[in-house]
Write a protein that holds these residues in place. Structure first.
Motif, short mmCIF file in Angstrom:
data_model
loop_
_atom_site.label_atom_id
_atom_site.label_comp_id
_atom_site.label_asym_id
_atom_site.label_seq_id
_atom_site.Cartn_x
_atom_site.Cartn_y
_atom_site.Cartn_z
N GLY A 47 0.81 -1.20 0.00
CA GLY A 47 0.00 0.00 0.00
C GLY A 47 0.84 1.25 0.00
N ASN A 70 -1.46 -0.21 -3.27
CA ASN A 70 -2.46 -1.29 -3.26
C ASN A 70 -2.83 -1.81 -4.64
N LYS A 149 -4.86 6.89 -5.00
CA LYS A 149 -5.32 6.35 -3.72
C LYS A 149 -5.53 7.50 -2.74
N LYS A 174 -12.81 0.83 -3.65
CA LYS A 174 -12.22 -0.26 -2.88
C LYS A 174 -11.84 0.29 -1.50
N LYS A 176 -10.11 -0.63 2.02
CA LYS A 176 -9.28 -1.67 2.60
C LYS A 176 -8.63 -1.19 3.90
N SER A 178 -5.62 -1.42 5.79
CA SER A 178 -4.29 -1.86 5.37
C SER A 178 -3.28 -1.89 6.51
N ASN A 186 -9.29 3.11 -2.96
CA ASN A 186 -8.79 3.02 -4.33
C ASN A 186 -9.96 2.88 -5.30
N HIS A 191 -6.53 -2.99 -6.90
CA HIS A 191 -6.16 -3.76 -5.72
C HIS A 191 -5.03 -4.70 -6.09
N LYS A 192 -4.38 -5.27 -5.11
CA LYS A 192 -3.19 -6.08 -5.36
C LYS A 192 -3.52 -7.32 -6.20
N ASN A 218 -5.58 -5.79 2.82
CA ASN A 218 -5.31 -5.35 1.45
C ASN A 218 -4.49 -6.38 0.67
N GLU A 221 -6.87 -10.30 -1.93
CA GLU A 221 -7.11 -10.66 -3.34
C GLU A 221 -5.89 -11.30 -3.98
#
Length: 265
Positions: A47, A70, A149, A174, A176, A178, A186, A191-192, A218, A221
């Protein structure tokens, strides 16, 4: 566990590769060189801001892939592979929402520079750890840079005080948690996991060829994409539910010990 097919290692930074002093071990750098000799790619996924990540990995920055913010920014050497910004209208509406939350401090994250307002200056030393390149603006609505972000900081608990106020926006953005102090906002596609999926397509990698390490929400995924996903001993309970395997803590060379097993394989 057959690790002989692994072609890419992906690791989160804070709480995973970094110890509690925000340091990368010399042991890791030695292992990285061995991985490189075997043709195994390495990706740092965080992130954090891009500049902050490469500061931590300065000696190897020309030989790695970086997933920053992220997953909103992916870069390999001088090539920007992916950027997924927030729209200006959504950015401004999120800032308005954050201003209503007591104790919340918003940071705007451009691709290569962050922006704080004057209210965040009491926490500046804390913020500098994560944002190496930044400017202070009186009004964040005046920032013209493309924003990938919004990081929201709370000095007690982001999960307790920030996330409950933002979770109803998950159809737009999104959201998260983190870290203990951070909630990240985001683009819904940033996302990652999305970023790692694009890298797997680029390098024609299947799930059994990727090893992933993470510790916080975060990371969920990207952990789900790999057959060899590892939750750190210090990970959030949700991460331990999703990951298929466990690693030691970030202060006990958890990543490094698994990489040694990979090299033996």
């Amino acid at each position: 566990m057959d690790l002989s097919q692994i072609k890419m290692v992906v690791t989160d930074m804070d709480g995973t590769l970094l110890n509690s002093n925000h340091e990368v071990s010399e042991r890791f750098f030695d292992l990285f060189q061995q991985l490189r000799k075997k043709g195994i790619l390495f990706t740092a996924a965080s992130g954090r801001q891009y500049n902050s990540i490469v500061d931590k990995l300065d000696s190897i920055k020309e030989d790695i892939i970086v997933i920053a913010e992220n997953g909103a920014l992916v870069r390999e050497r001088e090539t920007e592979l992916l950027a997924t910004p927030l729209s200006p209208g959504l950015k401004n509406s999120l800032l308005t929402k954050i201003e209503e939350i007591e104790g919340a401090h918003a940071m705007l994250c451009g691709k290569y520079k962050a922006y704080f307002d004057g209210r965040s200056t009491p926490f500046l030393n804390e913020l500098k750890e994560y944002y190496a390149n930044f400017e202070i603006y009186e009004n964040l609505n005046d920032v013209a840079d493309e924003i990938v972000k919004i990081a929201v900081y709370h000095n007690r608990s982001a999960e307790e005080f920030i996330y409950p106020e933002m979770k109803d926006l998950e159809h737009l953005v999104k959201v998260k948690v983190s870290g203990q102090h951070w909630v990240d906002l985001n683009h819904v596609d940033a996302h990652k996991g999305h970023a790692l999926g694009k890298l797997m397509e680029r390098y024609e990698l299947s799930s059994n060829e990727v090893m992933v390490f993470g510790d916080y929400n975060n990371d969920l995924e990207m952990l789900a994409l790999a057959d060899y996903s590892f939750a750190m001993k210090n990970a959030h309970p949700r991460v331990k539910e999703i990951a298929k395997y466990s690693a030691g803590g970030n202060n006990d060379f958890g990543v490094e010990r698994v990489l040694e097993r990979l090299l033996d394989a």
